[in-house]
Design a protein around this motif. Structure first.
Motif: not given
Ligand code: HEM
Length: 571
Positions: A109-121, A433-445
């Motif tokens: 449902t929210q793949d477009h929000l989470f998959a688009s960005s990995r945390p920058r390290t 553990l899948c590699a961490p994703m990062e929400s691009t905007i505030a959302t609800k789960i």
């Protein structure tokens, strides 16, 4: 100079004390800064309806609760706090997902929000060529391009679905039907004929066969006098050889490797992977979670990161250079050839050699120890369960016979082996553990609020052992897949060993194929037994530290031939 109590002190003593004082003030200042920073964040979060989670410590938050094996610690915590859990990892708000239902919400449902960005390290910046390649790149044009090249040319997932639809329904309506289709798909994938790598595929298939048989022969040789054989080393070597052969036509282990001019670099590369795996969470990553900590350990860790980077860089640059200098008439022989041939069509500034090297590095790290560790876990379970091992061998004898070795084309008919592999993926996901994703905007789960930039971690280990989904979840029971038809393609959210959504493993087909082929070849050509005096229940099942969940201690077995000798002579 005179001290306050009237005694005299030397200039150097005074300077020493002065330095210590400055350092002390610096450290205290740093902790105050970190603390205020975290306090400000926690005030922000108080207004939100966050998922429940364990109480953390000042500054480090819940970091210390992760322990040496975070997937296990998080699974235990999820039993207490639920399938959606909030953790404060230093300054990083993190949600841990531990149920199939919530994983579906994130991946589907929210793949477009989470998959688009990995945390920058910083690690990503240095070691992953500034987040180029596949694993860490944001889902922008560059990622899409690289992904398309990889999945349509190298591991064509699309063909997988087509093939599944085309499969005649001749295997009955049993729950194992998908397995036959899947293996056939894998087989088809490696025979994919529309790719520019048409000729290379045939070659790779031959390479795969040769490398696996070479590993089998080395194991038989080592065990011929009753010595205990450590299969894990051989499996790692096989994994590296297979990947490097496919990517750039070289192999670095086994009898042929000693002739290789790049042997030294390969060794350096392997050492680097090993040191990164054992580098430890706290040296490498603590700095990514605690603002200011970066300054404290940066000298040591930065030095290490740059050192590792240089080892990679030298290794990969030599490969690229070598391929560029080849006469063009040799055509496309391997993955580097393919990528370089596409590079000429690329926009120069956006798709540079750095992108090529980053992709190679991702394919190398993604495609080696994942596979070898998965095979080792499967064999470990089979050593604990001789009745299951013998059933696999009976199936092999029935399908292949005893007068020849297994070929990839046999895989489609090895239904029970497929069930065994699937059960191993379930119980021992090598990326728990899948590699961490990062929400691009505030959302609800699940009705909870997540601020933007929240890190999301999917705990496959917890989902695949969830007693609400799986009967007797800790038992190794391949027959459970006769009763249910969960798939590993990323559509059944209770079984996600390759992840799901846009970031699903790009090597899914290849990974499945080589795990099955290696197991089939080993179990068909060799009889495996436990060292004398060891019982099935003594087989060590402890998980070790490392990004691809190795065993804590390698599996040791006795290896003897089980086919007529003439079959081995022909190899
Ligand atoms: C047993 C075999 C394998 C397993 C269990 C496995 C598992 C996974 C998982 C779970 C992910 C997703 C991680 C996430 O969502 O964060 C992933 C991603 C990835 N895998 Fe695999 N993998 C396997 C084999 C391979 C092979 C053979 C290759 C390549 C030669 C490969 C290359 C990659 C790459 C490049 C990604 C990142 C994809 C992206 O972010 O777009 N994997 N793998």
């Amino acid at each position: 100079m005179t001290a306050m109590d009237g005694s005299s002190i030397t200039l150097s003593t005074w300077l020493g004390q002065h330095n210590m004082l400055t350092t002390l003030i610096g450290i205290v200042g740093l902790f105050v800064y970190i603390f205020l920073n975290l306090l400000e964040k926690s005030i922000d979060y108080k207004s939100l309806r966050l998922p429940p989670g364990p109480q953390g410590w000042p500054v480090v938050g819940n970091l210390l609760q992760l322990g040496k094996l975070p997937h296990q610690a998080l699974t235990d915590l999820s039993k207490q706090y639920g399938s959606l859990m909030f953790l404060q990892l230093g300054s990083v708000p993190t949600i841990v997902v531990s149920s199939a239902e919530m994983a579906e919400e994130v991946f589907s449902t929210q793949d477009h929000l989470f998959a688009s960005s990995r945390p920058r390290t910083l690690t990503g910046e240095i070691l992953h060529y500034n987040n180029r390649g596949l694993i860490l790149a944001p889902l922008r044009d560059q990622w899409r391009f690289v992904r398309r090249v990889a999945s349509s040319n190298l591991f064509p997932v699309k063909r997988l679905e087509q093939f599944q639809l085309e499969q005649p329904n001749d295997v009955g309506r049993g729950e194992l039907q998908w397995l036959t289709c899947k293996a056939a798909v894998v087989y088809e994938a490696v025979h994919y004929t529309e790719s520019p790598l048409k000729t290379a595929y045939g070659g790779w298939q031959e390479v795969r066969r040769e490398e696996i048989l070479s590993m089998v022969k080395r194991a038989l040789k080592e065990g011929h006098d009753g010595s205990v054989v450590q299969l894990s080393k051989k499996l790692h070597e096989l994994a590296y050889n297979h990947t490097t052969q496919m990517l750039f036509g070289k192999s670095y282990f086994g009898p042929k490797s000693m002739k290789s001019e790049n042997y030294k670099e390969a060794k350096a590369f392997q050492n680097m992977v090993a040191s990164l795996s054992s580098g430890g969470f706290f040296t490498g990553q603590l700095r990514e979670f605690i603002p200011g900590f970066r300054k404290l350990d940066s000298d040591v860790w930065d030095w290490k990161l740059w050192y590792f980077y240089r080892v990679y860089e030298r290794f990969l640059s030599a490969i690229v250079k070598d391929h560029r200098q080849r006469p063009r008439t040799t055509g496309i022989q391997d993955v580097v050839d393919l990528i370089l041939s596409l590079q000429t069509e690329m926009h120069r500034r956006q798709r540079t050699d750095e992108h090529v090297k980053a992709l190679l590095k991702d394919l190398m790290t993604g495609g080696t120890e994942t596979f070898s560790n998965q095979v080792e876990w499967t064999l470990t379970e089979l050593m604990r369960h001789p009745e299951i091992r013998q059933k696999v061998q009976r199936e092999l004898d029935f399908v292949v016979g005893k007068d020849r070795v297994v070929e990839e084309s046999d895989l489609a008919r090895l239904k029970y082996l497929h069930a065994v592999v699937k059960e191993s993926f379930r119980l021992h996901p090598v990326l728990p553990l899948c590699a961490p994703m990062e929400s691009t905007i505030a959302t609800k789960i699940g009705g909870y609020e997540l601020p933007s930039k929240t890190r999301v971690v999917i705990n496959l280990y917890a989902i695949q052992r969830d007693p609400k989904i799986w009967d007797n979840p800790l038992a190794f029971d391949p027959d459970r897949f006769r009763r249910r038809s969960s798939d590993v393609k990323g559509e059944d959210f209770e079984l996600l060993p390759f992840g799901a959504g846009r970031r699903i493993c790009v090597g899914l087909n290849l990974g499945l194929s080589i795990v099955q082929f290696t197991l089939a070849q080993l179990l068909h050509t060799c009889d495996l037994a436990l060292p004398i005096g060891m019982k099935c229940d003594d087989v060590d099942m402890e998980e070790g530290c490392g990004p691809t969940m190795p065993k804590a201690r390698p599996l040791q077995v006795l290896v003897t031939p089980r086919l007529p000798l003439r079959v081995y002579k022909g190899l």
